[in-house]
Scaffold this motif. Structure first.
Motif, mmCIF file in Angstrom:
data_model
loop_
_atom_site.group_PDB
_atom_site.id
_atom_site.type_symbol
_atom_site.label_atom_id
_atom_site.label_comp_id
_atom_site.label_asym_id
_atom_site.label_seq_id
_atom_site.Cartn_x
_atom_site.Cartn_y
_atom_site.Cartn_z
ATOM 1 N N UNK A 321 0.873 -1.166 0.000
ATOM 2 C CA UNK A 321 0.000 0.000 0.000
ATOM 3 C C UNK A 321 0.908 1.213 0.000
ATOM 4 N N UNK A 322 1.001 1.840 -1.123
ATOM 5 C CA UNK A 322 2.048 2.845 -1.273
ATOM 6 C C UNK A 322 1.847 4.072 -0.421
ATOM 7 N N UNK A 323 2.944 4.648 -0.055
ATOM 8 C CA UNK A 323 2.989 6.002 0.457
ATOM 9 C C UNK A 323 2.136 6.246 1.698
ATOM 10 N N UNK A 324 2.383 5.443 2.718
ATOM 11 C CA UNK A 324 1.826 5.826 4.006
ATOM 12 C C UNK A 324 2.779 6.857 4.552
ATOM 13 N N UNK A 325 2.639 8.092 4.169
ATOM 14 C CA UNK A 325 3.637 9.074 4.578
ATOM 15 C C UNK A 325 3.266 9.682 5.916
ATOM 16 N N UNK A 326 4.286 10.053 6.628
ATOM 17 C CA UNK A 326 4.052 10.677 7.918
ATOM 18 C C UNK A 326 4.396 12.139 7.784
ATOM 19 N N UNK A 337 6.975 5.571 6.187
ATOM 20 C CA UNK A 337 6.344 4.317 6.558
ATOM 21 C C UNK A 337 5.600 3.753 5.359
ATOM 22 N N UNK A 339 2.820 0.531 4.411
ATOM 23 C CA UNK A 339 1.986 -0.567 4.893
ATOM 24 C C UNK A 339 1.958 -1.656 3.837
ATOM 25 N N UNK A 365 3.788 -2.878 8.956
ATOM 26 C CA UNK A 365 4.196 -1.517 8.662
ATOM 27 C C UNK A 365 5.705 -1.501 8.707
ATOM 28 N N UNK A 378 7.965 -2.246 11.972
ATOM 29 C CA UNK A 378 7.534 -1.571 13.191
ATOM 30 C C UNK A 378 6.211 -2.117 13.701
ATOM 31 N N UNK B 35 -5.809 7.349 0.355
ATOM 32 C CA UNK B 35 -5.860 6.395 -0.747
ATOM 33 C C UNK B 35 -6.757 5.241 -0.370
ATOM 34 N N UNK B 42 -8.069 1.189 -7.247
ATOM 35 C CA UNK B 42 -7.498 2.263 -6.424
ATOM 36 C C UNK B 42 -8.184 3.587 -6.689
ATOM 37 N N UNK B 76 4.456 4.548 14.252
ATOM 38 C CA UNK B 76 5.523 5.443 14.652
ATOM 39 C C UNK B 76 5.216 6.905 14.418
ATOM 40 N N UNK B 77 4.304 7.191 13.528
ATOM 41 C CA UNK B 77 4.009 8.594 13.274
ATOM 42 C C UNK B 77 2.823 9.041 14.119
ATOM 43 N N UNK B 81 -2.685 1.726 13.229
ATOM 44 C CA UNK B 81 -2.935 0.703 12.214
ATOM 45 C C UNK B 81 -4.101 -0.121 12.728
ATOM 46 N N UNK B 105 -5.093 2.900 7.927
ATOM 47 C CA UNK B 105 -4.104 3.626 8.701
ATOM 48 C C UNK B 105 -4.743 4.982 8.989
ATOM 49 N N UNK B 107 -4.636 8.798 11.066
ATOM 50 C CA UNK B 107 -3.807 9.848 11.628
ATOM 51 C C UNK B 107 -4.664 10.825 12.389
ATOM 52 N N UNK B 116 -5.972 7.700 6.305
ATOM 53 C CA UNK B 116 -4.996 7.911 5.247
ATOM 54 C C UNK B 116 -5.051 6.777 4.234
ATOM 55 N N UNK B 117 -4.993 5.545 4.720
ATOM 56 C CA UNK B 117 -5.089 4.404 3.814
ATOM 57 C C UNK B 117 -6.296 3.553 4.181
ATOM 58 N N UNK B 119 -7.857 -0.107 2.835
ATOM 59 C CA UNK B 119 -7.728 -1.234 1.911
ATOM 60 C C UNK B 119 -8.810 -2.246 2.250
#
Lengths: 475, 125
Positions: A321-326, A337, A339, A365, A378, B35, B42, B76-77, B81, B105, B107, B116-117, B119
Motif C-alpha cells: 500500500x504505497x505512500x503511508x507518509x508521515x 512508513x 503498509x 508496517x 515496526x 488512498x 485504487x 511510529x508517526x 494501524x 491507517x 492519523x 490515510x489508507x 484497503x
C-alpha cells in the motif's frame, strides 16, 4: 489518423447495449456473449477503425485490466474482425500489454494508440513485437519510467517493432537507428535500489524485503532480530472459519469476537495462551485466541514459542500500500512508513506428520531509515485462518459479481448455488480428487470448509498419508 | 493501549454505520491525500474515493458491526494501524454472508482521526 476521430462519427455509438440507463450488466464483462453484442458497435467498416477506448464505459462493469476479459475480447476480435486497420486502446488503465498480445495476429493492423494509460515501462511494447504491419504508434501520456527522449523511444521501438514508421505522429529518421545496449537495459530492467531518493519507495524493494523477512521468520534466526524495530508491535490472532453457505442465521449471530476457531486451531494455541501486553498491563479486551507483544525482545520470545511454520512459499500474495507518509516528507525523526498486506497459505509444522496448511493474513508496517534505506518492521499483525481450498481474491470478486447478476434460473428447478460449485471446483484443483468425491466430502461436512479440510486430513491419515488413487481423476 | 482500542473501535463502528446508512458522510473522514484500494481498484483523494464507494455493484450493504474483529496497533508517526475483519450482507442476501477484511491507517489532526489508507478486500481469513 483514424484513431483521433474519437466518437465523432455517427453509427458507431448506436449499438444496442451502450450501458446508459438501467440495464447495467453487472460484472459480466468477461462474458463472451456481452462481447459479441457490443463489439459490432465499436467497429467502423469504412475505415477499419476499432474503438476500444474507455472500455469500462462500453462494457459496463467490466475491468479492462482483467486478463480473462481481455483475452476473451482479443480472441473475438481475431476471429471476426480480421480487417481491423486501426485500434484505439486509450483510457483503459493498461499497465501491461501482455494480455493484448493476440492483437499481433491481425494481419492488417497498422495504427495503434496506447495514449492515456498506465504503462510504466516501454519494455511492454515487446508484447506487440510480432505485429507484422504496425506502422504508426501513439504512446503518449503514460507514466513511463525512466524518462526517455523521443529519440530514445524511437530507437527502441524501431528495434522491437520493426514495421513502425511513425511514433507520436513523428516519422522515424531513415536508416537503422542506433540503439545503445545501456538504453535497452535501462528500459527493460528497472533498478530496484532504494538508495538516495526516499520518496521513491519502490514496490519491488518492499516486496523483496517482505520475502526476506518471512524467510527469516520461518528460520527464526538472528536476521529476524535485526529486521524487527526495537519498539515493534506484534500481534497474533486466529480467525473464525468461513460460515457454510447453507446455514445462514446462526452464522451471522455467532460471528462475534469469541466465535470459535476450530479445535485444530485451538490446539495450536495451547502453548501460548497468555495474552499479556508487555510492561505489565493486561489487555482485557483480548480473547483467548489473541496475543500481543511490544518490543523486540518480547516479540522474539513469543515467536520462539510458536509452532514452526513456513510462510515464505510460492503462494504469497504481497500487496504494497504505497505512500503511508508521515507528515510532510521524510526527516530523521519521522521515517517513511509503508503498509504491506501479505496473504497466502502457510505450512504449520512443515516436515512433520502434523503438518497442516492454513491461510494467513499479515499486515506489516515498515519504516525506512533515511541514511541506509534499510527497512525495519515496526508493526506486525498476523492472523491465522483455517485451511481453505485456494479461494483467491479473484474468486471472491467473481463470487460477488455472480451473486449480483440477476438470476434467470427456472424457479421450479433448484440450481446449485454458484458459490458452492466454485468451492467444489477449488477443492478439486487443490486435491486432484474426482468431482463426485469432492462433493461427497463437502456435503458430509455440510459445506463447512474448515471441517472438510480436517476430515480430509483424517481420511488421508487412515489411507497411509495420501488420497487413494481410485479417488483421483480428471472428472 | 486500552484507550487506543476504544478509539479505534469507536471509529470503526462509526465508519460502518455511516457506510451502511449514509455513505456520503464518509467523505469528511478521509484525509486530502487519502488512498483507497477496494478489491484491487485504487482511488486517491476523498472525492475519487467517494465516487468509488458510491458506485459499487451492490445496492445495499450491511456490515455485522457487533461481530467485528478489530485489531489495533500504534504506529511510529503517532497514528494507528487498524485491521478489521468481519462479515457483511450484500443486498439483503442473508443466506450468503461475505467475509471481508479491511485495513486502515489513521492519523490524528486536531483531536480528530482521519483515514490515510483504506484497503478493503473480501476475504477468507
Amino acid at each position: 489518423m483514424a484513431h483521433n476521430r474519437g466518437s465523432g462519427r455517427g453509427g458507431r455509438n448506436r449499438g444496442p447495449n451502450r450501458g446508459h440507463g438501467s440495464k447495467k450488466q453487472q460484472g459480466s464483462g468477461s462474458n463472451a456473449a456481452i462481447i459479441q453484442q457490443v463489439l459490432p458497435s465499436l467497429f467502423n467498416h469504412a475505415d477499419g477503425f476499432l474503438d476500444l477506448s474507455n472500455l469500462r464505459t462500453k462494457f459496463s462493469g467490466s475491468n479492462p485490466t482483467d486478463r480473462t476479459f481481455v483475452m476473451n475480447l482479443t480472441r473475438a476480435i481475431c476471429d471476426q474482425y480480421r480487417n481491423v486497420v486501426s485500434i484505439s486502446l486509450e483510457g483503459n488503465n493498461i499497465r501491461t500489454l501482455e494480455p493484448w498480445r493476440d492483437l499481433c495476429q491481425l494481419p492488417m493492423l497498422q495504427n495503434i494508440s496506447l495514449n492515456n494509460n498506465d504503462i510504466r515501462s516501454l519494455g511492454e511494447l515487446q508484447h506487440l513485437s510480432k505485429a507484422p504491419q504496425v506502422t504508426n504508434l501513439l504512446i503518449q501520456r503514460n507514466p513511463i519510467e525512466p524518462k526517455l527522449s523521443l529519440e530514445e523511444i524511437m530507437a527502441y521501438v524501431s528495434h522491437k517493432m520493426t514495421s513502425v514508421r511513425t511514433v507520436e505522429g513523428q516519422p522515424l529518421p531513415p536508416g537503422r537507428l542506433n540503439l545503445a545496449p545501456g538504453l535497452v537495459h535501462k528500459i527493460e530492467h528497472k533498478s530496484t535500489a532504494a538508495s538516495g531518493s526516499m520518496n521513491r519507495m519502490n514496490n519491488a524493494s518492499v516486496t523483496a524485503f517482505v520475502r526476506t523477512f518471512l524467510t527469516a521468520y520461518d528460520a527464526r534466526n538472528s536476521t529476524l532480530a535485526s529486521m524487527y524495530h526495537e519498539f515493534v508491535h506484534f500481534s497474533l490472532s486466529t480467525m473464525p472459519t468461513l460460515p457454510a453457505p447453507a446455514s445462514s442465521r446462526h452464522a451471522m449471530k455467532g460471528a462475534s469476537k469469541d466465535s470459535h476457531a476450530s479445535p485444530q486451531a485451538r490446539a495450536t494455541w495451547q502453548a501460548y495462551q497468555s495474552p499479556v501486553v508487555n510492561h505489565g498491563t493486561t489487555n482485557a479486551a483480548m480473547g483467548p485466541d489473541e496475543a500481543l507483544r511490544v518490543g523486540r525482545q518480547p516479540v522474539l520470545e513469543l515467536i520462539g514459542q510458536l509452532p514452526r511454520s513456513q510462510f515464505a512459499g510460492e503462494s504469497l500474495q504481497v500487496e504494497v500500500v504505497l505512500r503511508t507518509v508521515s507528515g510532510r516528507g521524510p526527516t530523521q525523526q519521522k521515517p517513511n512508513l509503508v503498509t504491506v498486506l501479505v496473504e497466502g497459505k502457510y505450512l504449520e509444522q512443515p516436515k512433520t506428520s502434523m503438518g497442516v496448511t492454513r491461510m494467513f493474513s499479515r499486515t506489516l508496517v515498515l519504516a525506512q531509515t533515511a541514511s541506509s534505506g534499510q527497512f525495519m518492521v515496526t508493526n506486525d499483525m498476523l492472523r491465522l485462518g483455517e485451511y481453505q481450498p485456494k479461494v483467491t481474491r479473484e474468486l471472491a470478486r467473481q463470487m460477488t459479481e455472480a451473486k449480483a447478476a440477476p438470476s434467470t434460473a427456472n424457479p421450479f428447478v433448484t440450481q446449485p448455488q454458484p458459490a458452492m460449485e466454485e468451492i467444489v471446483r477449488q477443492l478439486k484443483t487443490a486435491t486432484g480428487m474426482r468431482t463426485v468425491h469432492c462433493r461427497e466430502l463437502l456435503e458430509a461436512s455440510k459445506w463447512d470448509v474448515g471441517l472438510t479440510s480436517a476430515n480430509l486430513e483424517e481420511f488421508k491419515r487412515t489411507q497411509g498419508g495420501k488420497i487413494p488413487d481410485h479417488m483421483l481423476g480428471p472428472d | 493501549m486500552d484507550e487506543l482500542n476504544q478509539v479505534a473501535t469507536a471509529f470503526v463502528k462509526y465508519y460502518y454505520e455511516k457506510f451502511d446508512t449514509n455513505r456520503s458522510d464518509l467523505l469528511s473522514l478521509y484525509q486530502p491525500d487519502a488512498m483507497l484500494t477496494f478489491s484491487g481498484d485504487r482511488a486517491q483523494g476523498p472525492e475519487a474515493i467517494m465516487k468509488k464507494l458510491n458506485s459499487l455493484s451492490f445496492r445495499k450493504i450491511a456490515h455485522d458491526i457487533a461481530g467485528l474483529n478489530i485489531q489495533v496497533q500504534p504506529t511510529f508517526n503517532n497514528g494507528m494501524l487498524v485491521v478489521v475483519s468481519g462479515q457483511l450482507i450484500a443486498d439483503d442476501d442473508s443466506d450468503h454472508p461475505l467475509m471481508f477484511s479491511q485495513v486502515f491507517t489513521l492519523n490524528n489532526a486536531n483531536g480528530q482521526w482521519f483515514i490515510l489508507n483504506d484497503v478493503f478486500n473480501l476475504s477468507f481469513v
